[in-house]
Design a protein around this motif. Structure first.
Motif, PDB file in Angstrom:
ATOM      1  N   TRP A  30       0.814  -1.217   0.000  1.00  0.00           N
ATOM      2  CA  TRP A  30       0.000   0.000   0.000  1.00  0.00           C
ATOM      3  C   TRP A  30       0.844   1.262   0.000  1.00  0.00           C
ATOM      4  O   TRP A  30       0.526   2.228  -0.679  1.00  0.00           O
ATOM      5  N   TYR A  31       1.915   1.254   0.817  1.00  0.00           N
ATOM      6  CA  TYR A  31       2.625   2.512   1.049  1.00  0.00           C
ATOM      7  C   TYR A  31       4.042   2.530   0.490  1.00  0.00           C
ATOM      8  O   TYR A  31       4.734   3.527   0.586  1.00  0.00           O
ATOM      9  N   GLY A  77       2.785   2.386  -4.843  1.00  0.00           N
ATOM     10  CA  GLY A  77       1.462   2.255  -4.249  1.00  0.00           C
ATOM     11  C   GLY A  77       0.790   0.950  -4.631  1.00  0.00           C
ATOM     12  O   GLY A  77       1.433   0.037  -5.151  1.00  0.00           O
ATOM     13  N   ILE A  78      -0.513   0.891  -4.379  1.00  0.00           N
ATOM     14  CA  ILE A  78      -1.241  -0.372  -4.545  1.00  0.00           C
ATOM     15  C   ILE A  78      -1.556  -0.658  -5.999  1.00  0.00           C
ATOM     16  O   ILE A  78      -1.774  -1.807  -6.389  1.00  0.00           O
ATOM     17  N   ASP A  79      -1.562   0.374  -6.854  1.00  0.00           N
ATOM     18  CA  ASP A  79      -2.045   0.176  -8.223  1.00  0.00           C
ATOM     19  C   ASP A  79      -0.950  -0.081  -9.260  1.00  0.00           C
ATOM     20  O   ASP A  79      -1.253  -0.269 -10.428  1.00  0.00           O
ATOM     21  N   ARG A 100      -5.194   1.810   7.227  1.00  0.00           N
ATOM     22  CA  ARG A 100      -6.226   1.455   6.268  1.00  0.00           C
ATOM     23  C   ARG A 100      -7.589   2.038   6.661  1.00  0.00           C
ATOM     24  O   ARG A 100      -8.393   2.426   5.808  1.00  0.00           O
ATOM     25  N   ALA A 152      -7.928   5.591   5.623  1.00  0.00           N
ATOM     26  CA  ALA A 152      -7.959   5.882   4.189  1.00  0.00           C
ATOM     27  C   ALA A 152      -9.394   6.021   3.677  1.00  0.00           C
ATOM     28  O   ALA A 152     -10.302   5.443   4.213  1.00  0.00           O
ATOM     29  N   TYR A 203      -5.394  -6.756   0.682  1.00  0.00           N
ATOM     30  CA  TYR A 203      -5.758  -5.858  -0.410  1.00  0.00           C
ATOM     31  C   TYR A 203      -7.184  -5.339  -0.243  1.00  0.00           C
ATOM     32  O   TYR A 203      -7.599  -4.417  -0.933  1.00  0.00           O
ATOM     33  N   LYS A 220      -9.640  -4.100  -3.109  1.00  0.00           N
ATOM     34  CA  LYS A 220      -8.861  -4.035  -4.351  1.00  0.00           C
ATOM     35  C   LYS A 220      -8.730  -5.420  -4.955  1.00  0.00           C
ATOM     36  O   LYS A 220      -8.296  -6.347  -4.272  1.00  0.00           O
TER      37      LYS A 220
END
Lengths: 99, 523
Positions: free
Chosen positions: A38-39, A43-45, A96, A99, B234, B237
């Motif tokens: 995530w960090y 990042g997550i994408d 989380r 967020a 996740y 996601k």
């Protein structure tokens, strides 16, 4: 934990050290990778990063596992691996939930 | 470096027990892994391409595709393989069974154009020798299935974890003496010491290779579980973005020309050459084409080649084993792990390097077991039942498994023209030889069995060129034996190596070295 200042004698504690390495090691590896996912960079994408993350769990877990026999006792192994594990899970779910 | 005595003792135990538990399985995984580096050469040796296929006519592949679609629209629409690595293209499809799973009774229909440009087909059982070597490598030869994978694969995944622990503990117990005795190979202190020094040297020198192998084996076996766990972190996601599905099925009559597909692939990477295209589910809403892309001057990520996944109708690139551009960083890093396991960098040098590393790895487990057995015998002052059992098992499994493959090669080639179902025959020969040798080892004892086993291995390796001559003699025009001459040459080389090892072992067993598993008093 030992507060008397007196160093506790080394104990083999095969079962508890092995279980600490196996279970806590895996839990710790997962939460480190989760934070990185995530960090960490990208990042997550980021494309294909999920594959990298999956790959990194095993080496991290194995490394922690192989280090657990350094602890003087099985109890210390559980404490010294358990506290950071709990702390990191706390941090992760806190981050989380914000967020 | 100083390490506390009790920690050293602990890691000594970790090293011993992980090694004893996983060593024999890993031995098989490693030497069979070495063989997989040359599995195509071995496949071509044991079952050469039929002569009529080799005599097919060189034509543009598109001609072949068009004629095959016209003649066999149904079969071709299910999916077909097109080989364009050679001057003479041919294509094939499964007329029985399929590519998934480990079916031994698959049948392939090959299609090619004869000298008059007519479509000709040739039905043959799919010869799975290369796959069986691969199976032995990945599963250690253990039977059974769990889900879509073999039981042995999961067991080897666990063995890989133990193997990592053995590696780390092995390094820890060497730390205090590492700088002093690293390159020492002390012959004068007796055979036991020489084995220990060799074991340590091989272990330390190939450590990076072993670390990568250990965790990649685990990931290959357990990636589904690891992804499941990761998915929990996740949250909402999705781990993977699925390509949007179309509802409308495509039809094979609209298949774009091969040339266009190859152009797109070339545009994706100019350094790669497409050698093989596999078309799948062409009359469905979700067709796909997998291209094998060769690039001899660079690292590739599959066992042989790179992969490119394309939509056979829209010609969009959907995925690849070698992502291009800035977004490819993570994908490429992961691809590196694959190529570090498969040894697909550095072309043939890399291949030979990995072949050797694999054999050295097998030596690591074999020598580790023998060292432990010697040490236990010395410590106990006598041969305990358990030590004897382990000695017999070690010799039986290690030599028996190698003997199994060698005998399978020789008999498999000699019986190639027979009426047997070849893939099942391979399995029978391997497991019978393997089991018989383990039995022999328990009957004769480790010392006699090891000398006998090494001699049998030498004889078996010598059998490779003999089998080639036999086939050539009985069927002179079927195949060209020159194509796989290197397999025969290395058969002779390995025969020499095994013969040397046999004479060394015999001499050692006669030297009456104090309480070793090799000494004469032990039957």
């Amino acid at each position: 934990m030992e507060t008397s200042g007196q160093v506790q004698a080394f104990q083999a504690d095969w079962l508890s050290k092995t279980l600490a390495g196996m279970l806590l090691g895996l839990a710790l590896a997962y939460v480190c990778i989760a934070l990185f996912a995530w960090y960490g960079p990208g990042g997550i994408d980021a494309q294909d990063k999920v594959q990298f993350n999956m790959w990194m769990i095993a080496p991290l877990w194995f490394s922690i596992f192989s280090a657990t026999y350094v602890f003087r006792t099985g109890k210390r192994a559980w404490l010294l691996l358990g506290i950071p594990t709990l702390a990191l899970y706390g941090v992760f779910f806190l981050l989380r939930s914000m967020a | 470096m100083k390490v506390k005595a009790e920690i050293l003792r602990t890691y000594q135990s970790v090293h011993t027990w992980t090694g004893i538990c996983a060593g024999l399985l890993l031995f098989i995984g490693f030497y069979a892994g070495s063989l997989t580096m040359f599995k195509h050469q071995l496949q071509a040796w044991i079952a050469p391409i039929p002569a009529e296929l080799a005599a097919a006519t060189a034509v543009p592949p598109q001609q072949l595709i068009d004629k095959a679609i016209a003649a066999y629209p149904q079969a071709m629409a299910k999916g077909f393989e097109l080989d364009i690595a050679h001057e003479v293209p041919y294509l094939s499809w499964y007329s029985q069974g399929g590519a998934r799973g480990m079916n031994l009774d698959n049948q392939l229909t090959y299609a090619f154009l004869n000298e008059h440009g007519e479509l000709t087909t040739h039905v043959a059982g799919e010869n799975k020798f290369a796959d069986l070597i691969d199976y032995l490598h990945r599963s250690g030869g253990l039977f059974g299935e769990i889900g879509h994978d073999q039981l042995g694969v999961y067991v080897l995944g666990i063995a890989a974890l133990l193997y990592f622990l053995a590696l780390v503990s092995g390094v820890v117990i060497l730390l205090p003496t590492l700088t002093k005795t690293f390159f020492a190979l002390r012959k004068e202190k007796g055979a036991s010491r020489l084995w220990l020094d060799s074991h340590n040297l091989v272990g330390i020198v190939s450590l990076p290779f072993h670390i990568v192998i250990a965790f990649s084996v685990f990931v290959f076996a357990y990636h589904d579980f690891l992804y499941d766990g990761l998915g929990k972190f996740y949250g909402d996601k999705p781990l993977f973005n699925m390509p949007p599905k179309t509802e409308q099925p495509y039809h094979i009559n609209d298949l774009p020309k091969l040339e266009l597909l190859l152009e797109k692939a070339h545009a994706y990477s100019g350094q790669h050459t497409t050698v093989h295209v596999s078309y799948n589910r062409l009359n469905s809403p979700a067709p796909f084409a997998t291209l094998k892309m060769e690039n001899p001057s660079a690292l590739v990520r599959g066992p042989d080649t790179d992969y490119l996944f394309m939509h056979p109708y829209t010609l969009d690139v959907q995925n690849s084993s070698f992502p291009q551009g800035v977004t490819g960083t993570w994908g490429n890093t992961v691809a590196t792990f694959f190529s570090l396991h498969f040894g697909t960098y550095g072309g043939n040098w890399g291949r030979w390097g990995y072949f050797l590393m694999g054999l050295l790895g097998a030596f690591l487990f074999y020598s580790g077991n023998l060292l432990w057995l010697d040490k236990r015998t010395r410590k106990d002052g006598e041969q305990k039942r358990s030590t004897l059992f382990m000695a017999k098992l070690t010799i039986g499994v290690c030599l028996g498994s190698m003997l199994g493959v060698v005998v399978t090669l020789v008999l498999g080639k000699a019986l190639q023209q027979s009426a047997f179902a070849l893939n099942e025959l391979y399995l029978w020969i391997y497991y019978l030889t393997f089991g018989a040798f383990i039995g022999l080892s328990f009957w004769l004892g480790a010392r006699k069995a090891s000398v006998f086993g090494l001699k049998a291995l030498a004889l078996g390796c010598l059998g490779l060129p003999l089998a080639t001559m036999f086939v050539q003699y009985t069927n002179p025009y079927a195949v060209s034996w020159l194509d796989s001459i290197w397999v025969d040459v290395f058969g002779v080389v390995f025969a020499g190596i095994f013969l040397f090892a046999a004479s060394k072992t015999k001499r050692r067993s006669q030297s009456r070295e104090a309480s070793s598993i090799w000494s004469m008093q032990v039957a």
